[in-house]
Design a protein around this motif. Structure first.
Motif: not given
Length: 383
Positions: A166-185
């Motif tokens: 749907t290209l719709q946001e379904v949730d969000r998770c607050i992290v630190g300041f200015q998050p950059d790269g991410l990995e799923v594993t």
């Protein structure tokens, strides 16, 4: 931009842009090059970041079958889209049949058909940075607040969870300041927090942690202490993580850190500067453009790290001397079949850049002109 800029760089870029009487309009054009076709990929897309504030992010495509390099294809294929691709392309990825381009300063992810680059729609994410996918969802890092160098920045960033159907946001998770790269594993999302807007005046203002998010609950479980001003994060073939730190651009150098997946902590540090990298098998191809306050010039290096042994096995993967042609290396990709190495050159940041192709032995095969600040490459599988 994927290479993080300090306040002085931002001001310089704005001045350079404002001094130009006319803004160059990129036209669509094709260039024929030597091609080393393979059995896995049709070609690759190159996302040019473009100069901030000028809506000059563009998309190029290289066809392995024909050897044709097509410049600025998005504008030609989508002529009715206002401002074309947008302002500052920061990441690009393919998931399923769709191509996703993260357009940072335009606060959106542009979604296209991966075969044609025809626009499908967009995902609105403020100050978006990088994108990864898992099980029908896209995960996108967001600075959340405005583009602003400010040691007293108060807006924490987050990871947005997007339904790719749907290209719709379904949730969000607050992290630190200015998050950059991410990995799923390993059933987790690992997020490199930078605090990059806050550290210009004081090193201690930078973030220095990796957020660990449980995929099932989409909640932050903990933070892993790493180093100041983190940028990229990537899992190797064993699920361990390689994280880059930009340092503080002065006395604290850029470094490469290893996080053991079983311990969830840093167990090794490699004394090598990293601006960007690309993982091919167990080989991590690394380049660095690091400013020296001793020589008042950039120190540029090209290296290969063996992720199994943690050894720097090469400090010069360009072997024929043509690395001297590259002014500012800015992006990298290695074709896993042909082993050709692609390095982009941002040049002076305000003029069209270059893309270089090197053989697996590090010898130059060809180069071609790109858009402004060529940075992010994604391979297109054959259908």
């Amino acid at each position: 931009m994927s290479r993080y800029f300090l306040l002085s760089f931002l001001v310089l870029a704005m001045l350079a842009s404002s001094c130009r009487k006319e803004v160059e309009v990129f036209i669509n054009e094709d260039t024929s090059l030597d091609s080393a076709a393979d059995n896995a990929f049709a070609g690759f897309y190159l996302l040019n970041e473009g100069n901030m504030g000028s809506n000059k992010s563009t998309l190029d495509y290289f066809d392995y079958t024909t050897g044709k390099y097509q410049r600025n294809i998005y504008a030609a294929i989508n002529p009715n889209v206002p401002k074309e691709l947008g302002d500052v392309g920061n990441d690009i990825a393919i998931y399923g049949s769709r191509l996703y381009a993260v357009i940072n300063a335009s606060n959106k992810v542009e979604v296209m058909d991966a075969r044609t680059a025809k626009r499908i729609g967009q995902i609105e994410i403020p100050n978006c940075r990088y994108i990864k996918f898992d099980n029908g969802y896209a995960y996108i890092t967001s600075y959340a607040g405005p583009i602003q160098i400010n040691p007293n920045y108060t807006q924490k960033g987050y990871v947005a969870k997007i339904d790719t159907g749907t290209l719709q946001e379904v949730d969000r998770c607050i992290v630190g300041f200015q998050p950059d790269g991410l990995e799923v594993t390993n059933g987790k999302i690992y997020v490199a927090n930078s605090g990059g807007y806050m550290g210009a005046g004081s090193t201690e203002k930078y973030e220095r942690t990796v957020s660990v998010i449980d995929l099932a609950s989409f909640k932050e479980e903990k933070r892993i202490d790493v180093a100041y001003n983190l940028h990229h994060i990537k899992a190797d073939n064993r699920g361990n993580l390689w994280v880059t730190s930009r340092g503080d651009y002065k006395q604290l150098p850029s470094r490469l850190y290893f996080i053991d997946k079983n311990q969830d902590k840093v167990t090794d540090t490699l004394p090598i500067a990293v601006s960007n990298y690309y993982l091919d098998g167990d080989s991590l191809y690394v380049y660095s453009t690091e400013w020296s306050y001793i020589t008042y010039s950039n120190v540029i290096t090209y290296a290969i790290v063996n992720t199994r042994t943690h050894e720097v096995v090469s400090r010069a993967f360009i072997t024929d001397g043509t690395d001297k042609e590259i002014e500012i290396p800015y992006g990298i990709m290695v074709n896993p079949v042909t082993k050709d190495i692609y390095v982009t050159d941002a040049g002076n940041y305000v003029s069209p850049g270059m893309l270089y192709c090197f053989s697996k032995d590090g010898k130059k095969k060809w180069s071609v002109r790109t858009g402004d600040i060529p940075a992010h490459i994604v391979l297109l599988p054959k259908s």
